[in-house]
Design an enzyme around this catalytic site. Structure first.
Site, PDB file in Angstrom:
ATOM      1  N   ASP A  61      -4.139   5.345   6.406  1.00 27.26           N
ATOM      2  CA  ASP A  61      -4.606   6.536   7.108  1.00 27.26           C
ATOM      3  C   ASP A  61      -5.596   6.071   8.179  1.00 27.26           C
ATOM      4  O   ASP A  61      -5.203   5.642   9.262  1.00 27.26           O
ATOM      5  CB  ASP A  61      -5.231   7.473   6.072  1.00 27.26           C
ATOM      6  CG  ASP A  61      -5.719   8.781   6.654  1.00 27.26           C
ATOM      7  OD1 ASP A  61      -5.352   9.093   7.797  1.00 27.26           O
ATOM      8  OD2 ASP A  61      -6.457   9.502   5.968  1.00 27.26           O
ATOM      9  N   PHE A  85      -1.908  16.559   4.743  1.00 31.73           N
ATOM     10  CA  PHE A  85      -2.260  15.905   3.496  1.00 31.73           C
ATOM     11  C   PHE A  85      -1.058  16.015   2.564  1.00 31.73           C
ATOM     12  O   PHE A  85      -0.537  17.098   2.338  1.00 31.73           O
ATOM     13  CB  PHE A  85      -3.490  16.556   2.856  1.00 31.73           C
ATOM     14  CG  PHE A  85      -4.033  15.720   1.746  1.00 31.73           C
ATOM     15  CD1 PHE A  85      -4.890  14.665   2.012  1.00 31.73           C
ATOM     16  CD2 PHE A  85      -3.643  15.954   0.431  1.00 31.73           C
ATOM     17  CE1 PHE A  85      -5.364  13.856   0.982  1.00 31.73           C
ATOM     18  CE2 PHE A  85      -4.114  15.151  -0.597  1.00 31.73           C
ATOM     19  CZ  PHE A  85      -4.974  14.105  -0.320  1.00 31.73           C
ATOM     20  N   VAL A  86      -0.590  14.880   2.055  1.00 32.74           N
ATOM     21  CA  VAL A  86       0.622  14.893   1.232  1.00 32.74           C
ATOM     22  C   VAL A  86       0.336  14.352  -0.170  1.00 32.74           C
ATOM     23  O   VAL A  86      -0.618  13.590  -0.370  1.00 32.74           O
ATOM     24  CB  VAL A  86       1.750  14.071   1.889  1.00 32.74           C
ATOM     25  CG1 VAL A  86       2.169  14.679   3.214  1.00 32.74           C
ATOM     26  CG2 VAL A  86       1.350  12.614   2.071  1.00 32.74           C
ATOM     27  N   GLU A 140       0.838  -1.204   0.000  1.00 30.99           N
ATOM     28  CA  GLU A 140       0.000   0.000   0.000  1.00 30.99           C
ATOM     29  C   GLU A 140       0.869   1.249   0.000  1.00 30.99           C
ATOM     30  O   GLU A 140       2.021   1.221   0.448  1.00 30.99           O
ATOM     31  CB  GLU A 140      -0.869   0.002   1.275  1.00 30.99           C
ATOM     32  CG  GLU A 140      -2.340  -0.208   1.036  1.00 30.99           C
ATOM     33  CD  GLU A 140      -3.028   0.916   0.274  1.00 30.99           C
ATOM     34  OE1 GLU A 140      -2.459   1.458  -0.692  1.00 30.99           O
ATOM     35  OE2 GLU A 140      -4.152   1.232   0.633  1.00 30.99           O
TER      36      GLU A 140
HETATM   37  P1  IMP Z   1      -7.614   4.692   4.788  1.00 36.56           P
HETATM   38  O1  IMP Z   1      -6.466   4.020   5.488  1.00 36.56           O
HETATM   39  O2  IMP Z   1      -8.810   3.809   4.643  1.00 36.56           O
HETATM   40  O3  IMP Z   1      -7.954   6.033   5.379  1.00 36.56           O
HETATM   41  O4  IMP Z   1      -7.198   4.970   3.270  1.00 36.56           O
HETATM   42  C1  IMP Z   1      -5.917   5.260   2.900  1.00 36.56           C
HETATM   43  C2  IMP Z   1      -5.984   5.824   1.506  1.00 36.56           C
HETATM   44  O5  IMP Z   1      -6.424   7.192   1.559  1.00 36.56           O
HETATM   45  C3  IMP Z   1      -4.604   5.837   0.888  1.00 36.56           C
HETATM   46  O6  IMP Z   1      -4.350   4.655   0.164  1.00 36.56           O
HETATM   47  C4  IMP Z   1      -4.671   7.070   0.009  1.00 36.56           C
HETATM   48  O7  IMP Z   1      -5.195   6.710  -1.251  1.00 36.56           O
HETATM   49  C5  IMP Z   1      -5.651   7.992   0.703  1.00 36.56           C
HETATM   50  N1  IMP Z   1      -4.947   9.021   1.507  1.00 36.56           N
HETATM   51  C6  IMP Z   1      -4.927   9.148   2.856  1.00 36.56           C
HETATM   52  N2  IMP Z   1      -4.174  10.204   3.241  1.00 36.56           N
HETATM   53  C7  IMP Z   1      -3.683  10.750   2.101  1.00 36.56           C
HETATM   54  C8  IMP Z   1      -2.798  11.860   1.826  1.00 36.56           C
HETATM   55  O8  IMP Z   1      -2.276  12.572   2.701  1.00 36.56           O
HETATM   56  N3  IMP Z   1      -2.532  12.097   0.514  1.00 36.56           N
HETATM   57  C9  IMP Z   1      -3.055  11.351  -0.506  1.00 36.56           C
HETATM   58  N4  IMP Z   1      -3.871  10.302  -0.299  1.00 36.56           N
HETATM   59  C10 IMP Z   1      -4.195  10.000   0.990  1.00 36.56           C
HETATM   60 MG    MG Z   2      -4.215   3.772  -1.776  1.00 38.25          MG
END
Ligand code: IMP
Ligand code: MG
Length: 178
Positions: free
Chosen positions: A101, A150-151, A97
């Protein structure tokens, strides 16, 4: 595009070194095992390409999953919109991955893959934001722990832009979703 970046957080060189370290650990752990690297598109594509080219001492197959979900950084239903092409029964899986997040995307993927009875499942992510976790995920190989920003870059996007930047940076506050 470069004008939209407030600050470079990880340079191309720093990322390359970290990817090399992760590759060494993965090589040591999977030598001689029937490994399938599962990548989640699209964000992980750049990381996968660099990581796999450093895994030159082990054999493995690569398969892809595509997920759809609500806006990045928001909670939304996760769905598989493109499944793996090959069976994973009794194979060792390494899910690659870009970023964990809240953990929802990966939690869902791991639950779905476990039902297919692989020999093992481990997770490799280049970036983690542990403080925003809503679901518990144990990550086996983590590159960098990110600050609460946010990156973009190195595969990570904002509205599908910036994936091609060779570094990871924070967007200017006026452009950032949070
Ligand atoms: P989560 O863990 O379900 O919140 O999803 C993670 C996904 O959210 C990652 O694979 C990214 O596609 C997206 N994401 C989360 N934070 C960022 C960020 O800071 N920049 C760009 N995409 C992000
Ligand atoms: Mg992703």
């Amino acid at each position: 595009m470069l004008d939209d970046i407030e600050k470079v957080l990880y340079t191309k060189e720093e990322i390359d070194k970290k990817v090399g370290e992760l590759a060494s650990r993965i090589t040591a752990d999977y030598r001689g095992k029937d490994l399938c690297v599962v990548s989640i598109l699209r964000g992980a594509a750049v990381f996968l390409a660099d990581l796999t080219r450093k895994l030159t001492d082990i054999n493995f197959t690569i398969d892809f999953l595509v997920l759809s979900r609500g806006k990045a950084g928001s909670s939304g239903e996760v769905k598989i919109i493109k499944d793996l092409d090959h069976p994973i029964f009794k194979k060792h899986l390494l899910v690659v991955e870009d970023m964990i997040d809240m953990g929802e995307s990966l939690h869902y993927v791991v639950d779905v893959l476990k039902l297919r009875e692989p020999a093992s499942i481990r997770i490799c992510t280049l970036f983690e934001k542990p403080y925003s976790r809503t679901l518990d995920i144990e990550c086996d190989y983590t590159g960098f722990i990110l600050p609460d920003k946010f990156v973009v870059g190195y595969g990570l996007d904002f509205h599908q832009k910036y994936r091609n930047l060779p570094f990871v940076g924070a967007l200017k506050p006026k452009l950032s979703p949070y």
